[in-house]
Enzyme design. Structure first.
Site, PDB file in Angstrom:
ATOM      1  N   GLU A 179       0.836  -1.211   0.000  1.00 30.89           N
ATOM      2  CA  GLU A 179       0.000   0.000   0.000  1.00 30.89           C
ATOM      3  C   GLU A 179       0.870   1.261   0.000  1.00 30.89           C
ATOM      4  OE1 GLU A 179      -4.267  -1.389   1.832  1.00 30.89           O
ATOM      5  OE2 GLU A 179      -2.825  -0.538   3.252  1.00 30.89           O
ATOM      6  N   GLU A 286      -6.107  -7.234  -1.606  1.00 33.15           N
ATOM      7  CA  GLU A 286      -6.683  -7.134  -0.268  1.00 33.15           C
ATOM      8  C   GLU A 286      -8.144  -6.739  -0.378  1.00 33.15           C
ATOM      9  OE1 GLU A 286      -4.785  -4.852   2.759  1.00 33.15           O
ATOM     10  OE2 GLU A 286      -2.753  -5.446   2.179  1.00 33.15           O
TER      11      GLU A 286
END
Length: 353
Positions: A179, A286
């Site tokens: 991320e 995710e």
């Protein structure tokens, strides 16, 4: 992924000093590695980075009939064919942020592969959690120059993948950074200085391809429904010649404080746009939903899987649930897909439908 957990003190991390190879070594590996899974099948995955820690604290997993069963087998029985594992550089033994050492990651990867699972390795390049709000350099790298950081990224990536190779595991995917809309290894690798971030990402790519050119390298951002966020980042990646194969996305309607029905079209648009704009494959690496809302989470997963499968030319590779096994009473995490009695949530049935 941002969260808070309340677990127990666990076993000490492994010492890898004696088993890591030098990144520049030309010595041939005597172990024959298992070939990468053939491309083409859709990946239905689970990130299980907590699993070793849960097992170390004595947590028990049960099937629907009440029988004890290995967690990975429970996931496989529900259609999961891919396991994603995070790896930290020198993790502590802290109850909230320990484990996920290179050695522990290898052990879990071997277990998963023996069940026929495909493997994704997620490099955080930190001693603990890395996400949009924090990208802390490992303590051992804290005072290194930028040139040294480039070497650190290459060597760490190469060494961990060498440990996996020696154990007979070749990951299908390697994620360089976790991320990273604002970069990684702050401050040197912040995306405000994209030229330096690009160099760090390319070192991870080069180390991965040195192990096996067939491994696909993922660059991963959060908020997969935000097309502007992704265009900004990957336009800059193109200008700065970042090397990668797959665009990875997180998608959490829960954190957006919105039902998935409001944003699923935006996710679909972004998936399609990334493929057409950059010519890359895409993957939701995710996803998760409120464990108390099993039907809603199930339906959200069905919609996300449908969106990724709908990407033109089979460029949508798969969907991975983040920590389905991280049951709330153990982890404090709201978005697991496990019940308080140790049994899987029916939300996971979305992966076998």
């Amino acid at each position: 992924m941002k969260f808070y957990i309340n677990a127990f003190v666990v076993l000490a991390c492994f010492n890898l000093a004696s088993c890591q190879n030098d990144a520049g070594s030309t010595e041939k590996d005597p172990v024959v590695t298992v070939p990468i899974t053939e491309n083409g099948s859709f990946s239905k995955g689970a990130d299980v980075g907590w699993l070793s820690q849960m097992e170390a604290t004595g947590y028990q997993f049960y099937d629907a009939d009440g029988s004890k069963k290995d967690c990975l087998q429970l996931l496989k029985d529900r259609g999961i064919n891919t396991i994603r594992l995070r790896v930290w550089v020198n993790p502590s033994n802290d109850k909230a942020s320990g484990h996920c050492s290179p050695a522990e990651t290898v052990t879990m990867a071997v277990r998963a592969q023996k069940l026929g699972m495909r493997i994704m390795i997620d490099f955080h390049y930190s001693d603990s959690w890395a996400d949009p709000g924090k990208q802390t350099k490992p303590a051992a790298w804290a005072n290194h120059s930028f040139t040294e950081l480039l070497n650190d990224v290459y060597k760490h990536t190469f060494d961990v993948l060498t440990l996996l190779k020696t154990a007979g595991v070749t990951p299908e995917w390697v994620q360089v950074g976790n991320e990273i809309p604002d970069g990684m290894l702050w401050p040197e690798g912040k995306s405000a200085n994209f030229g330096q971030l690009a160099q760090l990402l390319n070192k991870g790519y080069e180390a991965t391809k040195a192990i096996n050119p067939a491994i696909k390298v993922i660059v991963h951002l959060d908020q997969g429904n935000d097309n502007g966020r992704f265009r900004w980042f990957f336009d800059n990646a193109k200008v700065n010649n970042v090397k990668y194969d797959v665009i990875g996305m997180s998608y959490y309607p829960y954190w957006l404080k919105s039902d998935y029905k409001v944003t699923i079209a935006d996710l679909q648009n972004n998936l399609n746009d990334m493929v057409s704009r950059y010519g890359k494959e895409v993957m939701v690496v995710e996803v998760g939903g409120d464990y108390t809302l099993e039907q809603n989470t199930h339906d959200m997963l069905v919609a996300v899987i449908k969106a990724v499968k709908a990407v033109p030319n089979n460029k949508g590779l798969g969907v991975i649930y983040w920590e389905p096994e991280g049951e709330k009473s153990w982890s404090g995490y709201q978005l697991s897909a496990w019940r308080s009695d140790g049994k899987p949530s029916k939300a996971l049935d979305a992966f076998k439908e």
